[in-house]
Enzyme design. Structure first.
Site, PDB file in Angstrom:
ATOM      1  N   LYS A  21       0.804  -1.187  -0.185  1.00 49.43           N
ATOM      2  CA  LYS A  21      -0.065   0.021  -0.144  1.00 49.43           C
ATOM      3  C   LYS A  21       1.035   1.099  -0.028  1.00 49.43           C
ATOM      4  O   LYS A  21       1.941   1.399   0.678  1.00 49.43           O
ATOM      5  CB  LYS A  21      -0.827   0.070   1.182  1.00 49.43           C
ATOM      6  CG  LYS A  21      -1.852  -1.283   1.251  1.00 49.43           C
ATOM      7  CD  LYS A  21      -2.763  -0.865   0.014  1.00 49.43           C
ATOM      8  CE  LYS A  21      -3.789  -2.267  -0.054  1.00 49.43           C
ATOM      9  NZ  LYS A  21      -4.463  -2.073  -1.312  1.00 49.43           N
ATOM     10  N   ASP A  32       0.070   0.118  -4.478  1.00 49.11           N
ATOM     11  CA  ASP A  32      -1.506   0.444  -4.844  1.00 49.11           C
ATOM     12  C   ASP A  32      -1.777   1.623  -3.838  1.00 49.11           C
ATOM     13  O   ASP A  32      -1.715   1.642  -2.537  1.00 49.11           O
ATOM     14  CB  ASP A  32      -2.439  -0.616  -4.129  1.00 49.11           C
ATOM     15  CG  ASP A  32      -3.835  -0.704  -4.119  1.00 49.11           C
ATOM     16  OD1 ASP A  32      -4.161   0.310  -4.776  1.00 49.11           O
ATOM     17  OD2 ASP A  32      -4.473  -1.426  -4.056  1.00 49.11           O
ATOM     18  N   GLU A  48      -1.068   0.789  -9.101  1.00 46.24           N
ATOM     19  CA  GLU A  48      -2.546   0.464  -9.033  1.00 46.24           C
ATOM     20  C   GLU A  48      -3.307   1.753  -8.429  1.00 46.24           C
ATOM     21  O   GLU A  48      -2.842   2.327  -7.359  1.00 46.24           O
ATOM     22  CB  GLU A  48      -2.728  -0.856  -8.139  1.00 46.24           C
ATOM     23  CG  GLU A  48      -4.245  -1.325  -7.965  1.00 46.24           C
ATOM     24  CD  GLU A  48      -4.325  -2.754  -7.533  1.00 46.24           C
ATOM     25  OE1 GLU A  48      -3.397  -3.422  -7.827  1.00 46.24           O
ATOM     26  OE2 GLU A  48      -5.044  -2.791  -6.576  1.00 46.24           O
ATOM     27  N   GLU A  54     -10.809  -1.739  -9.906  1.00 47.54           N
ATOM     28  CA  GLU A  54     -11.664  -2.827  -9.160  1.00 47.54           C
ATOM     29  C   GLU A  54     -12.820  -2.024  -8.695  1.00 47.54           C
ATOM     30  O   GLU A  54     -13.628  -2.532  -7.930  1.00 47.54           O
ATOM     31  CB  GLU A  54     -10.690  -3.021  -7.868  1.00 47.54           C
ATOM     32  CG  GLU A  54     -10.409  -1.838  -6.974  1.00 47.54           C
ATOM     33  CD  GLU A  54      -9.457  -1.909  -5.883  1.00 47.54           C
ATOM     34  OE1 GLU A  54      -8.235  -2.246  -6.288  1.00 47.54           O
ATOM     35  OE2 GLU A  54      -9.878  -2.127  -4.732  1.00 47.54           O
ATOM     36  N   ASP A  82     -13.455  -7.052 -10.434  1.00 47.64           N
ATOM     37  CA  ASP A  82     -13.379  -7.872  -9.421  1.00 47.64           C
ATOM     38  C   ASP A  82     -14.752  -8.815  -9.710  1.00 47.64           C
ATOM     39  O   ASP A  82     -15.916  -8.384  -9.946  1.00 47.64           O
ATOM     40  CB  ASP A  82     -13.640  -7.316  -8.086  1.00 47.64           C
ATOM     41  CG  ASP A  82     -13.583  -8.185  -6.884  1.00 47.64           C
ATOM     42  OD1 ASP A  82     -14.477  -9.429  -6.995  1.00 47.64           O
ATOM     43  OD2 ASP A  82     -13.089  -8.034  -5.793  1.00 47.64           O
ATOM     44  N   HIS A  85      -9.258  -8.322  -9.549  1.00 55.46           N
ATOM     45  CA  HIS A  85      -8.814  -8.007  -7.981  1.00 55.46           C
ATOM     46  C   HIS A  85      -9.789  -8.875  -7.607  1.00 55.46           C
ATOM     47  O   HIS A  85     -10.779  -9.495  -7.576  1.00 55.46           O
ATOM     48  CB  HIS A  85      -9.662  -6.651  -7.939  1.00 55.46           C
ATOM     49  CG  HIS A  85      -9.828  -6.087  -6.650  1.00 55.46           C
ATOM     50  ND1 HIS A  85     -11.069  -6.306  -5.888  1.00 55.46           N
ATOM     51  CD2 HIS A  85      -8.810  -5.481  -5.711  1.00 55.46           C
ATOM     52  CE1 HIS A  85     -10.798  -5.770  -4.647  1.00 55.46           C
ATOM     53  NE2 HIS A  85      -9.589  -5.493  -4.595  1.00 55.46           N
ATOM     54  N   GLU A 125      -4.168 -12.273  -7.380  1.00 55.67           N
ATOM     55  CA  GLU A 125      -4.158 -11.453  -6.037  1.00 55.67           C
ATOM     56  C   GLU A 125      -4.492 -12.564  -4.896  1.00 55.67           C
ATOM     57  O   GLU A 125      -5.448 -12.986  -5.003  1.00 55.67           O
ATOM     58  CB  GLU A 125      -4.948 -10.199  -6.304  1.00 55.67           C
ATOM     59  CG  GLU A 125      -5.072  -9.603  -4.970  1.00 55.67           C
ATOM     60  CD  GLU A 125      -5.565  -8.034  -4.983  1.00 55.67           C
ATOM     61  OE1 GLU A 125      -6.301  -7.758  -5.930  1.00 55.67           O
ATOM     62  OE2 GLU A 125      -5.090  -7.341  -4.079  1.00 55.67           O
TER      63      GLU A 125
HETATM   64 CA    CA Z   1      -6.474  -2.474  -4.869  1.00 54.24          CA
END
Ligand code: CA
Length: 377
Positions: A167, A195, A221, A247, A270, A297, A330
């Protein structure tokens, strides 16, 4: 075979240790599992991403009365009818996530009725197993964040992962320090993605991207908010790092914008949110036509993992060649009892890879004890 009942399971679990990212802190995990029952006694399972109280109510109150009595093999027709019935109120968001959960359960039922895995119904598998990357490296309520991140990254490498995603989105200075700490810990041989969870506007994302470009980033991302397609294009044009997103996007209609404007290098629908297996197969075909890589995702219980594994099995390599660019899966490594406890045989990576389930339907058995242990009603 006819659908005789639809049940929803709204589940919640408190976390032992909260974790945070650029938007908020997680103190609990939740999930909404859809159970579709037929007059022949078969049961199909699906999962919807997003607020489970909302998606559960939509399936129970709005969709169930319209699908009871229908043939699950009409999954594509049911999708179009439900989407059209409610399109005035929800072309995106929880209406589509709820539809995704129902749709996945119908595919599970079709596979079970025929005795074949879902990926065979979707056109067959390019692979029996898929490389996974570890999603993790969130904030914890502890001191010395760079040291904590470096330690967690080393644990992912020890567990066999050859790629991981961290992150960012905490501002330029912190992002660069954290990314450097993780890259230094894992060395050059492990793939590292970042991300931001749309924490930035385009100019800030470009500045951060330039700051982390020296650390060999696999993709950046959600640099900017999902609505800001032009922002995506500006970030993509300015950086050498591939840009990923999607996503928070829904259906072939939503992805048409992202793809036709070539706003991303990698698109990440997703399956439990963008429209289920029926719709994501179509979005994957669109991505292929636009030359954009499709990497789902994934965030949810073992049911979500299984649905996404069947879909990714059917995604062609990004280049059909002697050295193809294979899709990567993922795998969320944060605390989540629904990932580890909901299936009788949990889906766990071995040496950084996940096997595509081979049983009929989604190839999973839901543990009803775990289901009731975490159910809110
Ligand atoms: Ca993400």
């Amino acid at each position: 075979m006819k659908i005789s009942d639809v049940k929803v399971h709204v589940m919640q679990a408190e976390l032992k240790e909260p974790f945070g990212f650029s938007q908020w802190w997680f103190h609990k995990r939740s999930a909404m599992i859809v159970e579709v029952i037929t007059d022949e006694g078969l049961v199909g399972w699906g999962e919807a991403y997003g607020p489970p109280e909302a998606t559960g109510a939509i399936v129970e109150k709005l969709y169930k009365p319209l699908v009871v009595g229908k043939d699950p093999f009409q999954a594509g027709v049911i999708w179009e009818e439900l989407y059209n019935r409610f399109r005035d109120y929800g072309q995106k968001g929880v209406m589509i996530a709820a539809l995704s959960g129902l749709d996945i359960a119908l595919w599970d039922l079709m596979g079970k009725a025929l005795g074949v895995p879902v990926y065979r119904l979707l056109g067959g598998a390019f692979r029996n197993e898929v490389s996974a990357y570890a999603t993790g490296l969130y904030l914890k309520q502890r001191d010395n964040v760079p040291k904590e991140l470096a330690h967690e990254a080393e644990c992912h490498v020890k567990a066999g992962f050859k790629a991981m995603k961290m992150k960012i989105g905490y501002g330029y200075e912190r992002d660069v320090v954290y990314v450097k700490a993780v890259r230094d810990a894992i060395g050059p041989g492990v793939e590292l993605m970042v991300d931001a969870n749309h924490a930035y506007d385009a100019s800030s994302a470009i500045r951060v991207g330039r700051g982390i470009e020296p650390f060999e980033i696999g993709w950046f991302e959600e640099p900017v908010p999902p609505e800001d397609i032009q922002g995506y294009i500006e970030v993509k044009d300015a950086l050498s790092i591939p840009i990923a997103g999607g996503e928070c996007e829904y259906t072939r209609f939503g992805f048409r914008e992202l793809l036709s404007k070539r706003a991303v290098d990698i698109v990440q629908p997703d399956t439990c949110s963008a429209g289920g297996l029926s719709e994501c197969k179509k979005i994957a075909a669109m991505a292929s036509a636009w030359g954009v890589r499709y990497l789902p995702h994934v965030w949810g219980s073992g049911v979500a993992l299984a649905a996404n594994l069947h879909l990714i099995a059917t995604i062609p390599p990004a280049s059909m060649s002697a050295n193809p660019i294979e899709p990567i899966f993922e795998y969320d490594t944060t605390e989540n009892p629904f990932r580890t406890e909901l299936l009788l045989e949990p889906i766990i990576p071995q040496n950084g890879s996940l096997k595509i389930p081979q049983g009929p339907g989604l190839g999973i058995d839901v543990d009803r004890k775990a289901l009731s242990r975490y159910s809110c009603k």
